[in-house]
Scaffold this active site. Sequence first.
Site, short mmCIF file in Angstrom:
data_model
loop_
_atom_site.label_atom_id
_atom_site.label_comp_id
_atom_site.label_asym_id
_atom_site.label_seq_id
_atom_site.Cartn_x
_atom_site.Cartn_y
_atom_site.Cartn_z
N CYS A 355 0.78 -1.24 0.00
CA CYS A 355 0.00 0.00 0.00
C CYS A 355 0.82 1.29 0.00
O CYS A 355 0.51 2.21 -0.77
CB CYS A 355 -1.05 -0.02 1.11
SG CYS A 355 -0.64 -0.95 2.56
N ARG A 384 7.03 -11.33 5.24
CA ARG A 384 6.72 -11.10 6.65
C ARG A 384 7.47 -12.12 7.49
O ARG A 384 7.49 -13.31 7.16
CB ARG A 384 5.21 -11.18 6.91
CG ARG A 384 4.45 -10.05 6.23
CD ARG A 384 2.98 -10.03 6.53
NE ARG A 384 2.31 -9.01 5.72
CZ ARG A 384 1.00 -8.84 5.62
NH1 ARG A 384 0.20 -9.64 6.31
NH2 ARG A 384 0.49 -7.90 4.86
N GLN A 402 0.68 -11.23 -3.12
CA GLN A 402 -0.70 -10.80 -2.93
C GLN A 402 -1.34 -10.46 -4.27
O GLN A 402 -0.67 -9.92 -5.15
CB GLN A 402 -0.77 -9.57 -2.03
CG GLN A 402 -0.38 -9.82 -0.59
CD GLN A 402 -0.53 -8.56 0.25
OE1 GLN A 402 -0.03 -7.51 -0.11
NE2 GLN A 402 -1.21 -8.68 1.37
N ASP A 404 -3.05 -7.97 -4.94
CA ASP A 404 -3.34 -6.75 -4.22
C ASP A 404 -3.79 -5.65 -5.17
O ASP A 404 -3.36 -5.59 -6.32
CB ASP A 404 -2.05 -6.30 -3.52
CG ASP A 404 -2.29 -5.47 -2.29
OD1 ASP A 404 -3.47 -5.31 -1.92
OD2 ASP A 404 -1.32 -4.98 -1.71
N HIS A 406 -5.26 -1.24 -4.89
CA HIS A 406 -5.72 -0.10 -4.12
C HIS A 406 -6.50 0.82 -5.05
O HIS A 406 -6.03 1.12 -6.15
CB HIS A 406 -4.54 0.62 -3.48
CG HIS A 406 -3.83 -0.23 -2.47
ND1 HIS A 406 -2.77 -1.04 -2.80
CD2 HIS A 406 -4.08 -0.45 -1.15
CE1 HIS A 406 -2.37 -1.70 -1.73
NE2 HIS A 406 -3.15 -1.37 -0.72
N LYS A 492 -13.11 -3.18 7.68
CA LYS A 492 -12.92 -3.98 6.48
C LYS A 492 -14.05 -4.99 6.32
O LYS A 492 -14.62 -5.46 7.30
CB LYS A 492 -11.57 -4.70 6.51
CG LYS A 492 -11.37 -5.61 7.71
CD LYS A 492 -9.99 -6.27 7.69
CE LYS A 492 -9.77 -7.11 8.94
NZ LYS A 492 -8.49 -7.84 8.92
N HIS A 538 -8.20 -0.61 0.19
CA HIS A 538 -7.26 -1.73 0.10
C HIS A 538 -8.09 -2.98 -0.18
O HIS A 538 -9.01 -3.28 0.57
CB HIS A 538 -6.51 -1.94 1.41
CG HIS A 538 -5.84 -0.73 1.96
ND1 HIS A 538 -4.46 -0.61 2.04
CD2 HIS A 538 -6.34 0.42 2.48
CE1 HIS A 538 -4.15 0.55 2.59
NE2 HIS A 538 -5.26 1.19 2.87
#
Length: 665
Positions: A355, A384, A402, A404, A406, A492, A538
């Site tokens: 992000c 991570r 991910q 992912d 945004h 979320k 997100h």
Amino acid sequence: MSDLIHITLPDGSVRDVKTGTTPYDIAAAIGPGLAKAAIAARVDGELRDLGRPLEKDSSLALVTARDEADALELARHDYAHVLAEAVQSLFPGTQITFGPSTDDGFYYDFAPKDRPFTEEDLPAIEAEMRKIIAANKPLRREVWDRAQLISRWKQQGESFKAEWAAELPGDEPLTVYWSGEDWLDMCRGPHLPSTGKLDPQAFKLTRVSGAYWRGDQNNAMLSRVYGTGWLNKKQLDAHLTMLEEAAKRDHRKLAQEMDLFHLQSEAQGSVFWHPKGFRLWRALESYMRRRLDAADYQEVKTPQLMDARQWEQSGHWGKYRENMFVVPDEIPNAEEEGPVLSGKGDLMALKPMNCPAHVLIFKQGIKSYRDLPIRMAEFGCCHRNEPHGALHGIMRVRQFTQDDAHIFVREDQLVEEVRKFCELLDLVYRDLGFEDYAVKLALRPEKRFGSDEMWDKAERELREAVFASSLSDAIKAKFEELPGEGAFYAPKLEFHLTDAIGRTWQVGTIQSDRVLPERLDASYVGDDGERHRPVMLHRAILGTFERFIGILIEHHAGRFPMWLAPVQAVVATIVSDADDYAREVVRKLEAAGIRVESDLRNEKINYKVREHSLAKVPALLVVGKREAEEGTVAVRRLGDQGQSFQSLDDAIATLVAEATPPDLR
């Protein structure tokens, strides 16, 4: 009459009772049937023991076995205590530590006196637990003085309990629970009225493992005994059947049989993808990319390594630093003498999420209100620093990708964008074989950024978007809110899949964030000529490719739909005379876009059939001398005993139709 308190029941009626009256007393006053059925009480919403005295005006709801969530929580907690009592009875000198309930059972950590426990010990422990349950021992709560409790633990040689009692907050009352008159444990509770409320046939001890005291590898190693616990034997049997099926579907086992990937200690928590596994990855990635292209997302690629100051500004450094791989920005010493690193370099970190980098792309150039929404997607590789003991196959890893994205939106666009996302996610899940899922709204946590007004608005918008979407009525009917489970910067929506054997997996999410654009100074020019903050959504559909592929493997038991299968067809010969024809069949299948392999080995056809069935190949095309002469193939489908004879052209046409991804049909 000053000692009377007012107790309000769920039907709105009020009972005036003396201070010190228990919920059990009220249940008995209502009727003997309720007194027998009641197992606990909710007092002002808090779950409590049935025998705990009422001290002030309160609302009261009596809990019975019909309140399954509460009843299961109580039963599993009690099974853990009975387990601890049984172990200390069988193995004197064993120290007790912690024993919580879990999603499907319970565990307890022990410090054995002589040797670690093994699974050979479990039958004897189970038998002792059943004796304790049959004894119907009352479970009684007491509040103890801290010094008194620590002294007792030390006298009994319970050093772990003494340590924990000394470290609990000073203003927290220390409660213990007696099991009968001769065994106690330190516990907040609540508990059932007695051990006899447990079904002795509704639990099973499942395994033993090592566990460090308080999860710290520098502390003592303990023996952890796991169990599964339920309200009745029918529930237990259903769960054990599910576990048997889950073992057959274990993604690690199937991955070995299908030659998809492996893991090894040289790269803890990272996956070695084999060619077949990466074909599956690429098929999924290509499908997702096409879906994103069709939904007007712009794909980007951002750096792996970023300066720690960026993570400080975003707020992640304070919240996630312990899970980040931190890297000094200096050149290592190449000489044999001296330290490898000086320790003077600035710190950088491998990104644990995408992000902040997407905000930096958004900030390049001036953005107008007309440019929004901007949908920025990345199949971003992240890291991570998960503890070694938490890693599990490809379900929980250290390096992951991910799916992912945004979405930067104006305030007036937010609900519509979330609605569109819900519908895109629904389309993807159905294409991948998941029609049963639940939507949950995770609400503000206690520690958070932003004002209450901001959180009110963000939660209301997400809720509104779900019900404005075209999701099915069945999915909307399961909508649930989860107090306190939102991210520190935003509420979320969570999407929980149910797989083929009834397990649930939290995968997709969308978060409505007004904090990060403020912290990283992202803005656009509005129609009034002034700067405004965008809202940052997100969102992920798969979550991570690694974990989602693991879920897919277990959901389909390795038998992927044709369009996802790493190997869609194998051409196998019966005799070597058909080798040239088999090669021709392979060439034509490859030209048609089928992922195909040949098996020309000098092995019996039944051996080849078994081997490729174990590898979960959807279609086996068997060719011999007759098929070569006639231009045909014998098609065997995975799981079918028989075979069908088709012309090669017809077989190719059928396979191509089945292998076409759902978005291209």
